[in-house]
Design an enzyme around this catalytic site. Structure first.
Site, PDB file in Angstrom:
ATOM      1  N   HIS A  88       0.843  -1.200   0.000  1.00  0.00           N
ATOM      2  CA  HIS A  88       0.000   0.000   0.000  1.00  0.00           C
ATOM      3  C   HIS A  88       0.877   1.248   0.000  1.00  0.00           C
ATOM      4  O   HIS A  88       1.935   1.275   0.625  1.00  0.00           O
ATOM      5  CB  HIS A  88      -0.924  -0.004   1.220  1.00  0.00           C
ATOM      6  CG  HIS A  88      -1.955   1.082   1.143  1.00  0.00           C
ATOM      7  ND1 HIS A  88      -1.674   2.384   1.490  1.00  0.00           N
ATOM      8  CD2 HIS A  88      -3.244   1.067   0.718  1.00  0.00           C
ATOM      9  CE1 HIS A  88      -2.763   3.123   1.285  1.00  0.00           C
ATOM     10  NE2 HIS A  88      -3.726   2.344   0.821  1.00  0.00           N
ATOM     11  N   GLU A 157      -3.552   1.943  -7.361  1.00  0.00           N
ATOM     12  CA  GLU A 157      -3.932   3.090  -6.550  1.00  0.00           C
ATOM     13  C   GLU A 157      -2.934   4.224  -6.772  1.00  0.00           C
ATOM     14  O   GLU A 157      -1.861   4.242  -6.140  1.00  0.00           O
ATOM     15  CB  GLU A 157      -3.912   2.716  -5.070  1.00  0.00           C
ATOM     16  CG  GLU A 157      -4.865   1.603  -4.696  1.00  0.00           C
ATOM     17  CD  GLU A 157      -5.225   1.670  -3.221  1.00  0.00           C
ATOM     18  OE1 GLU A 157      -6.393   1.909  -2.920  1.00  0.00           O
ATOM     19  OE2 GLU A 157      -4.322   1.531  -2.379  1.00  0.00           O
TER      20      GLU A 157
HETATM   21  P1  PGA Z   1      -9.120   6.570  -0.214  1.00  0.00           P
HETATM   22  O1  PGA Z   1      -7.999   5.476   0.115  1.00  0.00           O
HETATM   23  O2  PGA Z   1     -10.322   5.821  -0.708  1.00  0.00           O
HETATM   24  O3  PGA Z   1      -9.348   7.286   1.069  1.00  0.00           O
HETATM   25  O4  PGA Z   1      -8.555   7.451  -1.282  1.00  0.00           O
HETATM   26  C1  PGA Z   1      -7.816   4.340  -0.680  1.00  0.00           C
HETATM   27  C2  PGA Z   1      -6.726   3.482  -0.134  1.00  0.00           C
HETATM   28  O5  PGA Z   1      -5.766   4.035   0.433  1.00  0.00           O
HETATM   29  O6  PGA Z   1      -6.758   2.246  -0.234  1.00  0.00           O
END
Ligand code: PGA
Length: 243
Positions: A88, A157
């Protein structure tokens, strides 16, 4: 579809219990057959998981040992946890995890048969350097990672979209997911500022097989609404096939 709620360092044990009660009853009342996963903080782990999978946001790649402040396989086994987020962006950029450490973690938990949600994504300055730099950067996040691991899910992401309210354009998501698809046949999730207002249109994009939701998943009702949207998309698809 696969819908994941990442609580990060939010919610107490009691709040998590109340949240799970809402989501679990929603999933059973609506006969949801999409995969729903929740990643609470360690302190809220409980040895119960019915129709919602519980995973952890992190763990140290060891059976047990002298790793002050970490938790290892032994503690996860106590709660029957077999699902983990690895790579992450907050672990990479806030906690300073190197690709080498991330790959070691991946190898360890893959060997133990965990379902791994492996996250990749670029900071804004890389995105601004154009497609070639972008793919070169994302490629470095696959060093030491087995893209053919059977219990693998990849989450794209973009760092600049996490917790900012900014999301890439549909084309940017589709392009990245198409590139990821050439690397792996694992399900591909999108994450970064997913919320009730945009979840359905993101999930409808090509090669998007689910979402990883942070802030907007903290409301059980909002998360349930996104689960309902996934279910509705599937229903629409079935209807279209019958036409
Ligand atoms: P967010 O975070 O939906 O608050 O942008 C997503 C994540 O970090 O997995």
């Amino acid at each position: 579809m696969i819908l994941c709620a990442n609580f990060k360092a939010n919610k107490t044990r009691q709040e998590t219990r109340a949240y799970m009660a809402v989501v679990e009853s929603f999933v059973s009342a609506n006969e949801i057959d999409d995969i729903v996963m929740v990643f609470p903080p360690f302190t809220a782990l409980e040895h119960l998981s019915r129709n919602v999978l519980i995973g952890v946001q992190n763990a140290y790649p060891a059976q047990n040992g002298a790793y002050t402040g970490e938790i290892t396989l032994e503690q996860l086994e106590e709660f029957g946890v077999k699902t983990i987020l690895i790579g992450h962006s907050e672990r990479r950029h806030v906690l300073g995890e190197t690709q080498e450490h991330i790959a070691a973690k991946f190898r360890f938990f893959a060997e133990k048969g965990f379902a791994i949600i492996y996250c990749v994504g670029e900071p804004l300055e890389i995105r601004e350097q154009g497609d070639e730099a972008l793919m070169r950067y994302v490629d470095t996040q696959f060093v030491g990672i087995d893209c053919n691991y059977t219990d693998l899910i990849i989450a794209y992401e973009p760092v600049w979209a996490i917790g900012t309210g900014l999301t890439p354009t549909s084309d940017q998501i589709v392009d990245m997911h198409a590139a990821l698809r050439t690397k792996t046949s694992a399900p591909l999730l999108y994450g970064g500022s997913v919320k009730v207002d945009n979840a359905s249109s993101i999930m409808a994009l090509e090669n998007v097989e689910g979402v990883l939701v942070g802030s907007a998943s903290l409301s059980a009702n909002d998360f349930c609404e996104m689960i309902a949207q996934a279910s509705q998309l599937k229903q629409n698809e079935r209807e279209n096939e019958c036409l």
